[in-house]
Design a protein around this motif. Structure first.
Motif, PDB file in Angstrom:
ATOM      1  N   LYS A  18       0.846  -1.191   0.000  1.00 53.84           N
ATOM      2  CA  LYS A  18       0.000   0.000   0.000  1.00 53.84           C
ATOM      3  C   LYS A  18       0.882   1.242   0.000  1.00 53.84           C
ATOM      4  O   LYS A  18       1.667   1.441   0.927  1.00 53.84           O
ATOM      5  N   PRO A  19       0.776   2.080  -1.018  1.00 49.44           N
ATOM      6  CA  PRO A  19       1.572   3.310  -1.025  1.00 49.44           C
ATOM      7  C   PRO A  19       1.037   4.324  -0.014  1.00 49.44           C
ATOM      8  O   PRO A  19      -0.134   4.285   0.379  1.00 49.44           O
ATOM      9  N   ALA A  20       1.894   5.242   0.399  1.00 52.70           N
ATOM     10  CA  ALA A  20       1.444   6.364   1.219  1.00 52.70           C
ATOM     11  C   ALA A  20       0.473   7.214   0.412  1.00 52.70           C
ATOM     12  O   ALA A  20       0.640   7.390  -0.787  1.00 52.70           O
ATOM     13  N   GLY A  21      -0.574   7.699   1.082  1.00 50.55           N
ATOM     14  CA  GLY A  21      -1.550   8.564   0.419  1.00 50.55           C
ATOM     15  C   GLY A  21      -2.804   7.852  -0.014  1.00 50.55           C
ATOM     16  O   GLY A  21      -3.793   8.497  -0.374  1.00 50.55           O
ATOM     17  N   ILE A  22      -2.814   6.537   0.011  1.00 45.92           N
ATOM     18  CA  ILE A  22      -3.991   5.754  -0.365  1.00 45.92           C
ATOM     19  C   ILE A  22      -4.596   5.144   0.895  1.00 45.92           C
ATOM     20  O   ILE A  22      -3.894   4.529   1.696  1.00 45.92           O
ATOM     21  N   GLY A  52     -11.686  -9.248   2.252  1.00 47.75           N
ATOM     22  CA  GLY A  52     -11.745  -9.274   3.711  1.00 47.75           C
ATOM     23  C   GLY A  52     -10.668  -8.378   4.297  1.00 47.75           C
ATOM     24  O   GLY A  52      -9.476  -8.689   4.212  1.00 47.75           O
ATOM     25  N   ILE A  53     -11.086  -7.250   4.874  1.00 40.80           N
ATOM     26  CA  ILE A  53     -10.137  -6.317   5.489  1.00 40.80           C
ATOM     27  C   ILE A  53      -9.953  -6.723   6.951  1.00 40.80           C
ATOM     28  O   ILE A  53     -10.876  -6.620   7.753  1.00 40.80           O
ATOM     29  N   VAL A  54      -8.768  -7.191   7.298  1.00 43.62           N
ATOM     30  CA  VAL A  54      -8.519  -7.705   8.643  1.00 43.62           C
ATOM     31  C   VAL A  54      -7.628  -6.776   9.468  1.00 43.62           C
ATOM     32  O   VAL A  54      -7.513  -6.943  10.680  1.00 43.62           O
ATOM     33  N   HIS A  55      -6.968  -5.823   8.806  1.00 43.15           N
ATOM     34  CA  HIS A  55      -6.193  -4.804   9.520  1.00 43.15           C
ATOM     35  C   HIS A  55      -6.071  -3.597   8.611  1.00 43.15           C
ATOM     36  O   HIS A  55      -6.431  -3.656   7.422  1.00 43.15           O
ATOM     37  N   ARG A  56      -5.591  -2.488   9.152  1.00 41.13           N
ATOM     38  CA  ARG A  56      -5.520  -1.248   8.389  1.00 41.13           C
ATOM     39  C   ARG A  56      -4.172  -0.567   8.574  1.00 41.13           C
ATOM     40  O   ARG A  56      -3.493  -0.771   9.580  1.00 41.13           O
ATOM     41  N   LEU A  57      -3.828   0.250   7.583  1.00 41.95           N
ATOM     42  CA  LEU A  57      -2.738   1.202   7.707  1.00 41.95           C
ATOM     43  C   LEU A  57      -3.323   2.588   7.477  1.00 41.95           C
ATOM     44  O   LEU A  57      -4.138   2.769   6.568  1.00 41.95           O
ATOM     45  N   ASP A  58      -2.910   3.565   8.287  1.00 44.48           N
ATOM     46  CA  ASP A  58      -3.372   4.927   8.095  1.00 44.48           C
ATOM     47  C   ASP A  58      -3.031   5.403   6.688  1.00 44.48           C
ATOM     48  O   ASP A  58      -2.041   4.965   6.089  1.00 44.48           O
ATOM     49  N   GLN A  59      -3.822   6.309   6.162  1.00 43.27           N
ATOM     50  CA  GLN A  59      -3.637   6.774   4.790  1.00 43.27           C
ATOM     51  C   GLN A  59      -2.219   7.267   4.496  1.00 43.27           C
ATOM     52  O   GLN A  59      -1.665   6.945   3.433  1.00 43.27           O
ATOM     53  N   PRO A  60      -1.557   8.055   5.383  1.00 40.93           N
ATOM     54  CA  PRO A  60      -0.208   8.523   5.058  1.00 40.93           C
ATOM     55  C   PRO A  60       0.899   7.491   5.267  1.00 40.93           C
ATOM     56  O   PRO A  60       2.070   7.785   5.017  1.00 40.93           O
ATOM     57  N   VAL A  61       0.544   6.287   5.706  1.00 41.84           N
ATOM     58  CA  VAL A  61       1.535   5.250   5.990  1.00 41.84           C
ATOM     59  C   VAL A  61       1.621   4.281   4.818  1.00 41.84           C
ATOM     60  O   VAL A  61       0.599   3.818   4.297  1.00 41.84           O
ATOM     61  N   GLY A  63       3.196   0.539   3.204  1.00 36.95           N
ATOM     62  CA  GLY A  63       3.641  -0.729   3.745  1.00 36.95           C
ATOM     63  C   GLY A  63       2.924  -1.938   3.205  1.00 36.95           C
ATOM     64  O   GLY A  63       2.078  -1.862   2.306  1.00 36.95           O
ATOM     65  N   VAL A  64       3.268  -3.094   3.779  1.00 35.11           N
ATOM     66  CA  VAL A  64       2.738  -4.380   3.349  1.00 35.11           C
ATOM     67  C   VAL A  64       1.468  -4.705   4.137  1.00 35.11           C
ATOM     68  O   VAL A  64       1.395  -4.456   5.344  1.00 35.11           O
ATOM     69  N   MET A  65       0.464  -5.236   3.429  1.00 32.80           N
ATOM     70  CA  MET A  65      -0.809  -5.589   4.050  1.00 32.80           C
ATOM     71  C   MET A  65      -1.270  -6.940   3.522  1.00 32.80           C
ATOM     72  O   MET A  65      -0.927  -7.343   2.407  1.00 32.80           O
ATOM     73  N   TYR A 226       7.037  -2.513   7.154  1.00 36.56           N
ATOM     74  CA  TYR A 226       7.894  -3.204   6.193  1.00 36.56           C
ATOM     75  C   TYR A 226       7.822  -4.728   6.269  1.00 36.56           C
ATOM     76  O   TYR A 226       8.263  -5.427   5.357  1.00 36.56           O
ATOM     77  N   LYS A 227       7.247  -5.272   7.347  1.00 38.62           N
ATOM     78  CA  LYS A 227       7.185  -6.738   7.462  1.00 38.62           C
ATOM     79  C   LYS A 227       5.957  -7.171   8.240  1.00 38.62           C
ATOM     80  O   LYS A 227       5.589  -6.558   9.240  1.00 38.62           O
ATOM     81  N   ILE A 228       5.337  -8.252   7.782  1.00 42.53           N
ATOM     82  CA  ILE A 228       4.199  -8.841   8.485  1.00 42.53           C
ATOM     83  C   ILE A 228       4.374 -10.353   8.506  1.00 42.53           C
ATOM     84  O   ILE A 228       4.839 -10.950   7.526  1.00 42.53           O
ATOM     85  N   VAL A 229       4.042 -10.965   9.640  1.00 44.07           N
ATOM     86  CA  VAL A 229       4.198 -12.410   9.828  1.00 44.07           C
ATOM     87  C   VAL A 229       2.879 -12.957  10.374  1.00 44.07           C
ATOM     88  O   VAL A 229       2.311 -12.409  11.324  1.00 44.07           O
ATOM     89  N   PHE A 230       2.402 -14.056   9.779  1.00 44.57           N
ATOM     90  CA  PHE A 230       1.141 -14.648  10.227  1.00 44.57           C
ATOM     91  C   PHE A 230       1.088 -16.107   9.791  1.00 44.57           C
ATOM     92  O   PHE A 230       1.914 -16.563   8.995  1.00 44.57           O
ATOM     93  N   ASP A 231       0.109 -16.843  10.326  1.00 46.25           N
ATOM     94  CA  ASP A 231      -0.116 -18.233   9.925  1.00 46.25           C
ATOM     95  C   ASP A 231      -1.112 -18.256   8.766  1.00 46.25           C
ATOM     96  O   ASP A 231      -2.166 -17.607   8.827  1.00 46.25           O
TER      97      ASP A 231
END
Length: 244
Positions: A18-22, A52-61, A63-65, A226-231
């Protein structure tokens, strides 16, 4: 503003940049968001447009989702996030000086890491949060770990010489504006942060000009997931996705 990008995909999940600003999700007509991007992407492949949206990043942030492609996957990922079995890592940068005497509780497993524990109260009217106390019935506990990864010469928004500090952060709870607020509270407001870029003694206000360069252009918020870890929701395999 950059463009969203697909990093990984299978029958159950889509991992994206996800780019910053979106925004992750928005109701504003005509404004691009990650939900619409994935819906359109799936529709173009004649797939069900479920997202399915399971977490969010603020618009100016940036990162990986991770997004779920079906309800079963969404339920699994949501449960992992609720139970804190996922791992989320961020990079952040500040030109702050730090607060003298700040309590930094060291993690016994790695002396380079420090833990910040605060209680955060969210104000819906101003879309800001502030650090209060455990006695505040509306406050939620916020915990993160951080370590300094670089300290280099830099220039502030007035082109004065200063020091830029870069942080590696492991987010243990997901409170509103948590990283931005907690680092500002110990004297390290993030570069480009116009909400919490004031001194630590008044970090709950808005309207700071610290996010603008000397020429008047606003700097991008220096925060990246920059990094996400999950099962994996279907196979149970532990998966790690990290931006280069």
């Amino acid at each position: 503003m950059g463009k969203p990008d697909i990093i990984y995909e299978d029958n159950d999940i889509i991992v994206c940049y996800k780019p910053a600003g979106i925004a992750t999700q928005t109701r504003r007509i005509g404004q691009q968001d990650m939900e619409s991007f994935i819906r359109n992407y799936r529709a173009a492949k004649n797939e069900p447009p479920y997202v399915g949206i399971v977490h969010r990043l603020d618009q100016p942030v940036e990162g990986v989702m991770v997004f779920a492609k079906n309800q079963k996957a969404a339920a699994s990922l949501s449960r992992q996030i609720k139970e804190h079995t996922t791992e989320k890592y961020y990079r952040a940068a500040s030109r702050g000086q730090g607060v003298s005497g700040t309590d930094k509780e060291e993690d016994n497993h790695d002396p380079a890491w420090h833990t910040l524990t605060d209680y955060i109260s969210f104000d819906k009217r101003t879309n800001t949060s502030q650090i209060t106390s455990e006695k505040d019935r509306l406050a939620k506990k916020a915990v993160l770990q951080y370590r300094v990864i670089s300290v280099t010469p830099d220039r502030d928004d007035s082109q004065n010489e200063c020091i830029k500090t870069e942080f590696d952060i492991k987010l243990l709870t997901g409170r509103h504006h948590q990283i931005r607020l907690q680092l500002a509270h110990i004297g390290y407001p993030l570069i480009g942060d116009t909400k919490y870029g004031k001194p630590a003694s008044n970090n709950s206000g808005t309207g700071s000009k610290s996010g603008r360069t000397n020429g008047g252009a606003r700097e991008q918020l220096a925060l990246c997931s920059y990094k996400i870890v999950f099962d994996h929701p279907a196979t149970g395999e532990r998966m790690t996705f990290e931006l280069p």
